[in-house]
Design an enzyme around this catalytic site. Sequence first.
Site, PDB file in Angstrom:
ATOM      1  N   THR A 145     -29.528   6.845 -31.042  1.00  0.00           N
ATOM      2  CA  THR A 145     -29.918   6.351 -29.722  1.00  0.00           C
ATOM      3  C   THR A 145     -31.412   6.047 -29.649  1.00  0.00           C
ATOM      4  O   THR A 145     -31.832   5.168 -28.888  1.00  0.00           O
ATOM      5  CB  THR A 145     -29.563   7.382 -28.643  1.00  0.00           C
ATOM      6  OG1 THR A 145     -30.230   8.617 -28.920  1.00  0.00           O
ATOM      7  CG2 THR A 145     -28.065   7.621 -28.596  1.00  0.00           C
ATOM      8  N   ASP A 146     -32.225   6.739 -30.431  1.00  0.00           N
ATOM      9  CA  ASP A 146     -33.669   6.540 -30.405  1.00  0.00           C
ATOM     10  C   ASP A 146     -34.028   5.158 -30.946  1.00  0.00           C
ATOM     11  O   ASP A 146     -34.756   4.384 -30.313  1.00  0.00           O
ATOM     12  CB  ASP A 146     -34.346   7.632 -31.232  1.00  0.00           C
ATOM     13  CG  ASP A 146     -35.718   8.012 -30.692  1.00  0.00           C
ATOM     14  OD1 ASP A 146     -36.066   7.604 -29.575  1.00  0.00           O
ATOM     15  OD2 ASP A 146     -36.447   8.740 -31.390  1.00  0.00           O
ATOM     16  N   ASP A 147     -33.534   4.837 -32.145  1.00  0.00           N
ATOM     17  CA  ASP A 147     -33.781   3.503 -32.703  1.00  0.00           C
ATOM     18  C   ASP A 147     -33.192   2.429 -31.815  1.00  0.00           C
ATOM     19  O   ASP A 147     -33.806   1.379 -31.600  1.00  0.00           O
ATOM     20  CB  ASP A 147     -33.161   3.411 -34.107  1.00  0.00           C
ATOM     21  CG  ASP A 147     -34.076   3.974 -35.168  1.00  0.00           C
ATOM     22  OD1 ASP A 147     -34.908   3.221 -35.688  1.00  0.00           O
ATOM     23  OD2 ASP A 147     -33.959   5.169 -35.473  1.00  0.00           O
TER      24      ASP A 147
ATOM     25  N   HIS B 244     -36.922   7.634 -24.230  1.00  0.00           N
ATOM     26  CA  HIS B 244     -36.799   6.281 -24.768  1.00  0.00           C
ATOM     27  C   HIS B 244     -35.551   5.585 -24.229  1.00  0.00           C
ATOM     28  O   HIS B 244     -35.572   4.388 -23.932  1.00  0.00           O
ATOM     29  CB  HIS B 244     -36.773   6.327 -26.293  1.00  0.00           C
ATOM     30  CG  HIS B 244     -38.077   6.748 -26.894  1.00  0.00           C
ATOM     31  ND1 HIS B 244     -38.178   7.360 -28.132  1.00  0.00           N
ATOM     32  CD2 HIS B 244     -39.356   6.636 -26.425  1.00  0.00           C
ATOM     33  CE1 HIS B 244     -39.446   7.604 -28.395  1.00  0.00           C
ATOM     34  NE2 HIS B 244     -40.179   7.178 -27.383  1.00  0.00           N
TER      35      HIS B 244
END
Length: 632
Positions: free
Chosen positions: A378-380, A454
Amino acid sequence: MTQIASEAVAVEKLALERAVAHLKSLQTEGGWWKGELETNVTMDAEDLLLREFLGIRSEVDTEEAARWIRSRQREDGTWATFYGGPGDLSTTIEAWVALRLAGDEPDASHMRAAARFVLDRGGVEAGRVFTRIWLALFGLWSWDELPNMPPELIYLPSWFPLNVYDWACWARQTVVPLTIVATLRPVRPLPFGIEELRANPGRERKFVRPWTWSGAFHYLDKTLHTYARLPVQPMRKRAMREAAEWILARQEADGSWGGIQPPWVYSLLALHLLGYPMNHPAVKAGFEGLEGFVIREDTPEGRVRRLEACQSPVWDTGLAAIALSDAGVPADDPALLKATDWLLGEEIRQPGDWAVRRPATPPGGWAFEFANDVYPDTDDTAEVVLALRRVSHPDGPRVKEAIERAVTWSQGMQSADGGWGAFDADNTRTLTMSLPFCDFGAVIDPPSADVTAHVVEMLAAVGLSGGTECRRGVGWLLEAQEEDGSWYGRWGANHVYGTGAVVPALVAAGVPASAEPVRRAVAWLAAHQNPDGGWGEDLRSYRDPAWVGKGDSTASQTAWALMALLAAGERESSGVERGVRWLVQTQREDGGWDEPQFTGTGFPGDFYINYHLYRIVFPVSALGRYLRAEQP
């Protein structure tokens, strides 16, 4: 504007222009960016040990790796897990053994210094489990003295405690092959011992309280050891075959497992021990893929060889595209278009292990590495979406559809408490952490402030700040704020990173800059600015609260603080001006910044990363946002 102020702006604009030019020069022909992902010498020591165990260690590789390992030794004879950090026991043990493989004698001064440190810290007996597993492979430690991990673990259903999906993705991919290795208990002796590292070979075992979870698992481990010695184990061979199939099903196109070192090397070990020959397609691809993670460099002392633990092209490319956009690079600039083309080609459209917990969520999103289709994160995904939406691409519908799929997938990956973990939803069963095996690194993937921030920022950017998922994410972030006003940073060092991520996300999601949580964060950043104008936080802050918010100023951490302050409306504050001045004054002639410090986090308290692109992408974003902010 006064003449002095005008001259300062001119200098700041020049600094940004030079930084943008430098960042653009680092883009590859394929459109992606990738800075080196620097860690510590355990990667190189374990690589030599792996090759020794398999009988493929070459003299050239050994000499080059040993040269690198020696170059990283500290003056006190130890090896650390990050630049400027204290000596680390297990890292020093592994480095010492690797240098013995390379022919360094135990009475050499640098080897004696390392051994003294190991003995002072309790000897090899006090090393972590992973280190002692490597020693057991060569008869330097008894398998009987290691936790037992039964391969039958593979049969536990996903709803049952301690099933493989209770582990974080990086941990489960390591544990499954290790159940095979620990069951077969191979020993291939070396022509030397490690007596120099043993503090107390006959030490007594500590009493473990059986009424605690740790105690219960300790005694369960004794039972498993007894079971392992039984002459008839009808399920064991079948379980190992099942585990091997699980491993093979998760090998990536580049030959890796998860694109990271631990599951990669243990998977190769497991397959080898099960009889897979070196020319088997999976094993061959695995070793060929490892070569792509090797960095060779000529130094005054000779050529060195070091191994990256992972590679971060998707992450780096998303951050670079955001930075260029922040700097005012046109949305149709060729650099951004090339990056977009490459990122679109990296979108993951197939289910992975995440679907075990979220079977109804359609796939979408991005992984961290070149190849890791089983584990998008999920971060990328959030950062890539933030980058793509800023680009004017000729194929607008294709970009729009990719963004929509990523947003839908990210929404589906929200945990029950409203936050987001990196790779899995609701990966929060702490029972796993009580196993005797788990004395190193994070083994679960619960929601964290930086990742949640993010995703919240992404949802706000695509117009969903009023949606249920975004509002619940904001609520999670507000509840996660520390008493001192900061946020803990799971994937970056540390409270500066967490705070630098959360404040822009909250403001983007509609929390007023005047709101009390934002003002508390601003006050925390102001209180932790260094006298030189920059910000820094030492990685020891993960274990020692005295280090929270304290450390040498770095380009990346200064940029994180500045981006938070700018989002909070502090552009004209003296703190922001001093931080910008620090970035300008410390810039190199080529437009970049020096940053030997590690500001990335793999496992809090255990494993850290120096992302070599952080020192350029985040300062570019900070300077760009500063210069583009409206004057009062």
